[in-house]
Design a protein around this motif. Structure first.
Motif, short mmCIF file in Angstrom:
data_model
loop_
_atom_site.label_atom_id
_atom_site.label_comp_id
_atom_site.label_asym_id
_atom_site.label_seq_id
_atom_site.Cartn_x
_atom_site.Cartn_y
_atom_site.Cartn_z
N THR A 1 56.13 -21.93 -28.41
CA THR A 1 55.79 -21.89 -29.41
C THR A 1 53.96 -21.22 -29.05
O THR A 1 53.75 -20.17 -29.47
CB THR A 1 54.69 -22.50 -30.76
OG1 THR A 1 53.66 -23.93 -30.08
CG2 THR A 1 55.79 -23.79 -30.55
N GLN A 2 54.19 -20.87 -27.34
CA GLN A 2 52.87 -20.25 -27.00
C GLN A 2 51.21 -20.73 -27.81
O GLN A 2 50.84 -19.84 -28.16
CB GLN A 2 53.26 -19.01 -27.26
CG GLN A 2 54.77 -18.13 -25.58
CD GLN A 2 54.14 -17.99 -25.03
OE1 GLN A 2 54.30 -19.45 -24.09
NE2 GLN A 2 52.67 -18.06 -24.51
N SER B 1 47.63 -18.68 -27.82
CA SER B 1 47.22 -18.88 -28.99
C SER B 1 46.79 -20.21 -29.77
O SER B 1 47.39 -21.38 -29.73
CB SER B 1 47.51 -18.42 -31.07
OG SER B 1 48.97 -19.01 -30.62
N MET B 2 45.74 -20.10 -30.56
CA MET B 2 44.86 -21.70 -30.54
C MET B 2 45.22 -22.20 -31.75
O MET B 2 44.63 -21.70 -33.23
CB MET B 2 43.95 -21.85 -30.50
CG MET B 2 43.55 -21.21 -28.91
SD MET B 2 41.39 -21.16 -28.96
CE MET B 2 40.63 -22.78 -29.12
N ASP C 1 48.20 -15.84 -22.63
CA ASP C 1 49.10 -15.52 -23.88
C ASP C 1 49.18 -16.15 -24.69
O ASP C 1 50.45 -16.85 -25.49
CB ASP C 1 49.91 -15.07 -23.27
CG ASP C 1 50.17 -13.72 -24.61
OD1 ASP C 1 49.23 -12.68 -24.64
OD2 ASP C 1 51.62 -13.66 -24.98
N SER D 1 39.68 -20.43 -25.46
CA SER D 1 40.19 -19.72 -26.20
C SER D 1 40.36 -19.01 -24.94
O SER D 1 40.85 -18.17 -24.51
CB SER D 1 38.83 -19.21 -27.15
OG SER D 1 39.17 -17.78 -26.83
N ALA D 2 39.15 -18.78 -24.17
CA ALA D 2 38.69 -17.98 -22.70
C ALA D 2 40.91 -18.11 -21.71
O ALA D 2 41.17 -17.01 -21.81
CB ALA D 2 38.32 -18.35 -21.78
N HIS E 1 43.94 -17.04 -23.88
CA HIS E 1 44.25 -16.02 -24.44
C HIS E 1 44.73 -15.36 -22.96
O HIS E 1 46.00 -14.47 -23.55
CB HIS E 1 42.68 -14.72 -24.79
CG HIS E 1 42.37 -13.50 -24.94
ND1 HIS E 1 42.61 -12.27 -24.31
CD2 HIS E 1 42.93 -12.94 -25.95
CE1 HIS E 1 42.42 -11.42 -24.89
NE2 HIS E 1 42.41 -12.01 -25.82
#
Lengths: 345, 345
Positions: B60-61, B97-98, B95, B88-89, B92
């Motif tokens: 799912t990345q 997502s959260m 690649d 997030s840093a 991102h």
DNA sequence: TTATATCATGTATAGGCTTACATAATTTTT
DNA sequence: AAAAATTATGTAAGCCTATACATGATATAA
């Protein structure tokens, strides 16, 4: 590998489509098979695969949430966890998940949002801020991608669904409170002038002064990112004025705390010598010293309403643009004090 | 409908698989066709569909981030936006997502996590808290689902990858600082005793006392959720003791602010009469009054390391359990003061 | 009783991408 | 120069679910 619809179908002696229909609670499935299939699902520990489902549905069942770029410390504002909770409450209820989007720089943010949109990772977006000339908003608009703003759009107000407080009125009322207490020299301290929320709250401040026939002084207005040193300098100047203010309207609780601190440094006590009011009513404002008189903007409500609007919009692209005004109320605490000696006319 | 790989293929005069390989930057694609395909992609505005991609990849990345249930106000702690930024840093950058996960009650949280896992919405999970007997952790363990903890696991410490500070040592050092300043009567105020972070910091406090040969008093330990009234009562009792403390170690900056406030109410000034130290070094601790002497735990680093570990674990299921200790340092500010008059032996 | 409507379920395809395998083209080896 | 190896690309089969359409079974109507 997880168990799939096919395996359940085989086990239950039906076709995969039947299983799919059972999941969707399709009306034309007999109670008997429904039961049979459900039993099989339980036994085999079946859970639908969101990806496959979303691919087939051309949807993602997720809301993108865009925080302001974290260049400044503003991100440590407790406002954010609180809106997130609000969003989460309805997202969860309606079976959406939340995709978070942060970034250090504005460019990074824009890029991240583009990726979310282009790659179909989200069905809609909530912008947790609103500022003048926002490239992200422009992008969303241009793509005609469903989004809502928490706050008031800088442009095209009638075309963009947004959830906001009546910040002008709030600003006016809270300033009025200071005026009622006898204050006549009232300053305003706010963050970036690009933020709509700052603009509106200041507008309310101005209106209240005007209505009360009080003079409106340029020198009484401070805009700062409040990265400590900058803010200190500004406050210092404010109180070096020949007629320093006796009351301050501050655009955000977090800033208030900094201001109280600085005032103390300059030997001014709150509320004895300077009265302070601000906005948001984060938890902090209750436990700080002094507890702040502040506008409770119902952060949680802002979040939940935004999520609700966005989901409506996702479900129906034709949904008209809406404007939801979440009511505010003022929490009267101990950061203000009546002023006795009228300061010369 | 967005443009698909097929359409690009047709436009570029190649097979869809070739386009796919170009996207993946497959080495066996000639520079010529690579260029040709890329040109077509640009021209047609092609962007891969994440869902389809993830379905094919069985991934799912995305990283699931679980916040503590928001029953208490602790969620308004600026700690959270800050860890999120850290996560997030790297997310991102690599690649990912959260996917955020909050909930009002513990049951709701567990249910939400189960859904995330079962429905394959996320490749791994970051737990932003650690507590005794956590059903979510048990679930993840049982499912053998990749996860990391920000903090120290309550059990199976060697089997669970986690990112933490050495809170025991931090607790010891910060307490030691108070002792160095001459304090001998030092209290500890912390949140729930179920939170590992509280336990560790308190353990450090105890060790420091022990090492200095100072008595360790039950009455000097307070555990409270700090929902104002409860906390006030506790602090009141603390200072009604025949020998009230002259220094307090507080488990969290946010609590410190509340404590300072209460002390002031009881007529005790910080740091003149009572010294205070705490943990986290959120932005707030710098702008509050007095600025807090606090342990900087590098929240951002906790988040980024956690994300890094999790992604490693996702990419390689066999990755051994790790323990990352993020170094801390102490920010000396103005909430402590040397004590002159030795309080009786 | 037969034609028709309704219901319950199955068949087959689509959704957009990845990838094992196959094949054609090119280069290397002998 | 033929065989072998390598390279570049195509073919086709998944990944898992949803759903339009088809079909067989019942129930209703004529």
């Amino acid at each position: 590998m997880a168990v799939t619809i096919k395996e359940v179908a085989k086990a239950a002696g039906v076709a995969p489509s039947t299983v799919s229909r059972v999941i969707a609670d399709h009306p034309r499935i007999s109670p008997a098979t429904k039961k049979k299939v459900k039993k099989a699902m339980k036994e085999m520990g079946y859970h639908p695969n969101a990806n496959a489902r979303n691919l087939a549905n051309r949807s993602t069942q997720s809301l993108g949430v865009v925080m302001p770029s974290s260049a400044d410390k503003a991100l440590q504002n407790p406002f954010f966890p609180e809106v997130l909770r609000g969003i989460s409450a309805v997202a969860h209820e309606l079976d959406y998940s939340m995709l978070l989007c942060t970034g250090e720089t504005d460019d990074e943010m824009l890029e991240a949002v583009k990726r979310m949109v282009y790659s179909n990772r989200t069905d809609g977006i909530i912008l947790l801020y609103s500022q003048v000339n926002d490239p992200i908003m422009h992008f969303l608009l241009e793509q005609n991608f469903p989004f809502v703003i928490v706050g008031k759009p800088a442009e095209r107000v009638d075309e963009i669904t947004h959830v906001d407080n009546d910040n002008v009125r709030a600003g006016k009322e809270i300033t009025h409170h200071l005026i009622e207490l006898g204050h006549e020299r009232i300053a305003f301290i706010g963050g970036s002038e690009d933020r709509i929320v700052t603009i509106d709250r200041m507008r309310g401040y101005e209106l209240a002064l005007e209505e009360a026939g009080l003079p409106y002084l340029e020198d009484y207005r401070i805009h700062t990112e409040f990265l400590k040193s900058g803010g200190r300098q500004a406050v210092h100047e404010l109180f070096s004025l020949p007629k320093p203010p006796t009351g301050i309207v501050i655009a955000d609780d977090l800033m208030s705390i900094g201001v109280v601190n600085m005032l103390e440094e300059f030997g001014k006590r709150v509320p004895e010598e300077v009265s302070i009011v601000s906005f948001n009513n984060v938890y902090l404002s209750e436990i700080t010293r002094p507890p702040l008189t502040t506008v409770d903007i119902h952060i949680h409500g802002l979040g939940s309403q935004a999520a609700k609007c966005l989901i409506e919009k996702i479900k129906n692209k034709e949904e008209p643009a809406k404007r939801i005004i979440v009511p505010f109320d003022i929490k009267y605490r101990s950061s203000t004090k009546e002023i006795k000696t009228k300061q010369e006319g």
